[in-house]
Every structure is written in C-alpha cells, then in structure tokens.
Design a protein around this motif. Structure first.
Motif, mmCIF file in Angstrom:
data_model
loop_
_atom_site.group_PDB
_atom_site.id
_atom_site.type_symbol
_atom_site.label_atom_id
_atom_site.label_comp_id
_atom_site.label_asym_id
_atom_site.label_seq_id
_atom_site.Cartn_x
_atom_site.Cartn_y
_atom_site.Cartn_z
ATOM 1 N N THR A 196 0.281 -0.746 0.281
ATOM 2 C CA THR A 196 -0.272 0.411 0.668
ATOM 3 C C THR A 196 0.958 1.076 -0.188
ATOM 4 O O THR A 196 2.022 1.299 0.990
ATOM 5 N N LEU A 197 0.545 2.040 -1.040
ATOM 6 C CA LEU A 197 1.108 3.220 -1.151
ATOM 7 C C LEU A 197 0.788 4.258 -0.146
ATOM 8 O O LEU A 197 0.582 5.195 0.441
ATOM 9 N N ASP A 198 -0.520 4.562 -0.703
ATOM 10 C CA ASP A 198 -2.172 5.139 0.084
ATOM 11 C C ASP A 198 -2.643 5.080 -0.093
ATOM 12 O O ASP A 198 -3.344 4.282 -0.495
ATOM 13 N N LEU A 199 -4.066 5.443 0.767
ATOM 14 C CA LEU A 199 -5.470 5.655 0.524
ATOM 15 C C LEU A 199 -6.018 6.901 1.663
ATOM 16 O O LEU A 199 -5.076 7.413 2.136
ATOM 17 N N ARG A 200 -7.041 6.575 0.827
ATOM 18 C CA ARG A 200 -8.023 7.509 1.745
ATOM 19 C C ARG A 200 -8.925 6.676 2.303
ATOM 20 O O ARG A 200 -9.729 6.608 0.928
ATOM 21 N N ILE A 201 -10.163 7.243 3.082
ATOM 22 C CA ILE A 201 -11.114 6.775 3.734
ATOM 23 C C ILE A 201 -11.978 8.066 4.036
ATOM 24 O O ILE A 201 -12.429 8.889 4.909
ATOM 25 N N ASP A 202 -13.181 8.134 3.418
ATOM 26 C CA ASP A 202 -14.547 9.008 3.192
ATOM 27 C C ASP A 202 -15.295 8.465 4.699
ATOM 28 O O ASP A 202 -15.811 7.548 4.006
ATOM 29 N N TYR A 203 -15.979 9.041 6.017
ATOM 30 C CA TYR A 203 -16.764 8.437 6.406
ATOM 31 C C TYR A 203 -18.034 8.718 6.254
ATOM 32 O O TYR A 203 -17.951 10.316 6.575
ATOM 33 N N HIS A 204 -18.326 8.447 5.409
ATOM 34 C CA HIS A 204 -20.512 9.268 4.943
ATOM 35 C C HIS A 204 -20.683 9.115 5.840
ATOM 36 O O HIS A 204 -21.720 9.837 6.617
ATOM 37 N N ARG A 205 -21.602 7.903 6.857
ATOM 38 C CA ARG A 205 -21.533 8.094 8.354
ATOM 39 C C ARG A 205 -21.095 6.980 9.589
ATOM 40 O O ARG A 205 -20.467 6.306 8.959
ATOM 41 N N ALA A 206 -21.287 7.137 10.354
ATOM 42 C CA ALA A 206 -21.114 5.880 11.900
ATOM 43 C C ALA A 206 -21.688 5.042 11.168
ATOM 44 O O ALA A 206 -22.618 4.412 10.657
ATOM 45 N N VAL A 207 -21.003 4.197 11.462
ATOM 46 C CA VAL A 207 -21.905 1.985 11.245
ATOM 47 C C VAL A 207 -22.323 2.381 12.789
ATOM 48 O O VAL A 207 -22.247 2.705 13.617
ATOM 49 N N ARG A 208 -23.473 1.065 12.373
ATOM 50 C CA ARG A 208 -24.508 1.308 13.636
ATOM 51 C C ARG A 208 -23.918 0.747 14.529
ATOM 52 O O ARG A 208 -23.634 -0.686 14.359
ATOM 53 N N GLN A 209 -24.453 0.492 15.280
ATOM 54 C CA GLN A 209 -24.263 -0.326 17.259
ATOM 55 C C GLN A 209 -24.153 -2.034 16.705
ATOM 56 O O GLN A 209 -25.138 -2.108 16.401
ATOM 57 N N GLU A 210 -23.227 -1.901 17.508
ATOM 58 C CA GLU A 210 -23.106 -3.448 17.131
ATOM 59 C C GLU A 210 -23.158 -4.243 16.054
ATOM 60 O O GLU A 210 -23.569 -5.936 15.928
ATOM 61 N N GLN A 211 -23.057 -3.446 14.568
ATOM 62 C CA GLN A 211 -23.013 -3.693 12.780
ATOM 63 C C GLN A 211 -21.863 -4.263 13.153
ATOM 64 O O GLN A 211 -20.963 -3.162 12.976
ATOM 65 N N GLY A 212 -21.760 -5.305 11.907
ATOM 66 C CA GLY A 212 -20.339 -5.928 11.154
ATOM 67 C C GLY A 212 -20.734 -4.978 10.310
ATOM 68 O O GLY A 212 -21.370 -3.985 9.049
ATOM 69 N N VAL A 213 -19.457 -5.051 9.593
ATOM 70 C CA VAL A 213 -18.858 -4.604 8.243
ATOM 71 C C VAL A 213 -18.447 -5.368 6.915
ATOM 72 O O VAL A 213 -17.878 -6.270 7.395
ATOM 73 N N VAL A 214 -19.149 -4.711 5.788
ATOM 74 C CA VAL A 214 -18.313 -5.231 4.911
ATOM 75 C C VAL A 214 -18.301 -4.832 3.612
ATOM 76 O O VAL A 214 -18.590 -3.611 3.079
ATOM 77 N N GLY A 215 -17.021 -4.838 2.892
ATOM 78 C CA GLY A 215 -16.464 -4.098 2.119
ATOM 79 C C GLY A 215 -15.423 -5.221 1.464
ATOM 80 O O GLY A 215 -15.121 -5.758 1.227
ATOM 81 N N ARG A 216 -15.803 -4.145 -0.053
ATOM 82 C CA ARG A 216 -15.451 -4.395 -1.530
ATOM 83 C C ARG A 216 -14.617 -3.367 -2.310
ATOM 84 O O ARG A 216 -14.939 -2.470 -2.380
ATOM 85 N N ALA A 217 -13.588 -3.952 -3.138
ATOM 86 C CA ALA A 217 -12.233 -2.826 -3.492
ATOM 87 C C ALA A 217 -12.006 -3.493 -4.822
ATOM 88 O O ALA A 217 -12.538 -4.717 -5.254
ATOM 89 N N ARG A 218 -11.640 -3.150 -5.812
ATOM 90 C CA ARG A 218 -12.156 -2.805 -7.194
ATOM 91 C C ARG A 218 -10.901 -1.668 -8.286
ATOM 92 O O ARG A 218 -10.678 -1.168 -6.859
ATOM 93 N N CYS A 219 -9.976 -2.811 -8.651
ATOM 94 C CA CYS A 219 -8.355 -2.909 -8.700
ATOM 95 C C CYS A 219 -9.130 -1.773 -10.079
ATOM 96 O O CYS A 219 -10.025 -2.583 -11.473
#
Lengths: 126, 129
Positions: free
Chosen positions: B70-93
């Motif tokens: 990884t050279l660099d990354l940027r993440i923008d947090y649109h909103r808070a994750v809901r309480q006790e919720q898991g997250v799913v993330g997808r990345a595409r080249c």
C-alpha cells in the motif's frame, strides 16, 4: 495514561502525555503482522495508531464536544518493522465544525517516519 | 490465506472476481473504538478495505509472482456504523500499470446502497515475490 478504547487495546496501543504532548505507542506483537516474510506491520494497524492519536489530540482540544471522523488519508512511507511504533499528532486547524489534524508514525528514527496521515474530524457541539 | 493481523481482527473473506474482492468484519466488543459505544472502530474498516484491495490485486494479476504494498489510501466516513453491526467491504482494481495499481471501494453495514464509507488506495509493485 489516556483511555483509548477496546480497539486500541486490541492493537496494543497506549496513549500517554509526556512533556505536555500526547503520544501513542503500539507495542509489536505477531498479531500486527500483515506481510509475513519478512514480517511487516499491516497498514491497517498503523492506520489504527494514527487515528487513535489523532482523535486523542482532537479530544484534548475540544473536550466538551462529540467528535466523529470525517476522512482519513494516509501515506505509507516505509514498511513497518516488527518493532514498537510511536505516533504524535498536531492540530493544523481547529475550526467551529471541523478539526484538521496531521499525525505521524515512526519506529526507531523519528526522522524517518513510516506513515503520515491527514485526518479531518467533525465537531458536534453541545 | 488471511494474515495474522486479519485473523486477530476476525476478518473473513466473502467473495472475489476478476478484479475485485469482498471481505467482512463481524461485530464484537473488542473491535469497538470508544469504551461504551459498541460501534466498530473506523480503522478496522481501513484494515478490511486494505485486505480487500490486496485480494483484488491477487485476482487481477493471476500468475504474477510480484507483490504489492500500500502506497496510500483515503477513506471518507459517510456516516457512523450502526451499533453492534458488522461491516462488509468491496474493493476493485480500476487500473494496473507496470509500477502501480489504483483501487476504489466502499464499505457498508448491511445495505450496499447505504455505504458507511468510500475508499481509494494506490498500491506499488514490490520487487520481492
């Protein structure tokens, strides 16, 4: 020592005040390794260290506010060795609604940082 | 397949395709940022997305022995994750060059149409396998 939350604890991060500045230190454990051969810190663990110190510095500047991260940008400058990593942060601007922070992480040589982050944090006052 | 740090967080592989990969992080108290809020820490989302990027690169470069960092990354947090919720993330080249790879992705906490964060990262080829 400043309480930094369960996730910081999972990463082995402690936040302390020294010489009037906050510093976060992340002890090395094999659980922090991303690439194994040779072992390098996972970039995500360094991100955790940078966001932890960024938030801690922001909190100390606006202790009465609810803070939420808006955006984090990280440059990974050098591979993280299997050593302790330290980080400090500075407030670039403290606005009414947004705090802009720069956080830097280093290991054995502060003059050779391993990563640097720009972090913007939303302030919800009251 | 998962490295030590990914396993320590409880990251799990979901799916992958020609140029993309998806991971998930189920909620547990050890992943919460603030002591009492029971919300997954934001940097755990970064770790998940970074892993998704790494896998997306392994998919798109099938057979290529060289690896990426990884050279660099940027993440923008649109909103808070809901309480006790898991997250799913997808990345595409989006693009792969001789030296670099450009990836983009997003994370959600239950509804892909309502993401919690958007993510961009650049990776550099390393010389070592």
């Amino acid at each position: 020592m400043i309480a930094a939350g369960a996730y910081a604890e999972l990463l082995g991060i402690r936040v302390e005040r020294r010489d009037g500045r906050l510093r976060a230190a992340m002890a090395f454990t094999p659980d922090l390794v991303g690439r194994p051969d040779p072992p390098r810190l996972h970039g995500g663990s360094v991100a955790g260290l940078l966001e932890t110190i960024g938030l801690a510095v922001a909190r100390s500047a606006v202790p009465d506010a609810r803070l939420s991260l808006l955006a984090t940008s990280i440059d990974f400058l050098r591979g993280g060795q299997p050593h302790e990593t330290c980080a400090e942060a500075e407030i670039v601007k403290l606005g009414r609604r947004v705090v802009n922070i720069v956080a830097t992480a280093w290991q054995d040589d502060r003059g050779k940082p391993i990563a640097q982050a720009r972090i913007s944090i939303l302030i919800a006052r009251g | 397949m998962l490295g030590a740090h990914a396993r320590a967080l409880g990251l799990r592989f979901v799916s992958a395709g020609d140029d993309w990969a998806e991971y998930a992080l189920d909620y547990r108290d050890a992943l919460a940022a603030a002591p009492d809020d029971r919300v997954i820490a934001t940097s755990a989302i970064i770790t998940m997305m970074d892993n998704a990027c790494g896998m997306a690169l392994r998919m798109i470069t099938k057979g290529d022995a060289r690896t990426f960092a990884t050279l660099d990354l940027r993440i923008d947090y649109h909103r808070a994750v809901r309480q006790e919720q898991g997250v799913v993330g997808r990345a595409r080249c989006e693009r792969l060059t001789e030296q670099a790879a450009f990836l983009r992705g997003s994370a959600h906490d239950g509804d892909p149409k309502d993401p919690v964060a958007s993510f961009v990262a650049n990776f550099m080829r390393t010389d070592a396998p």
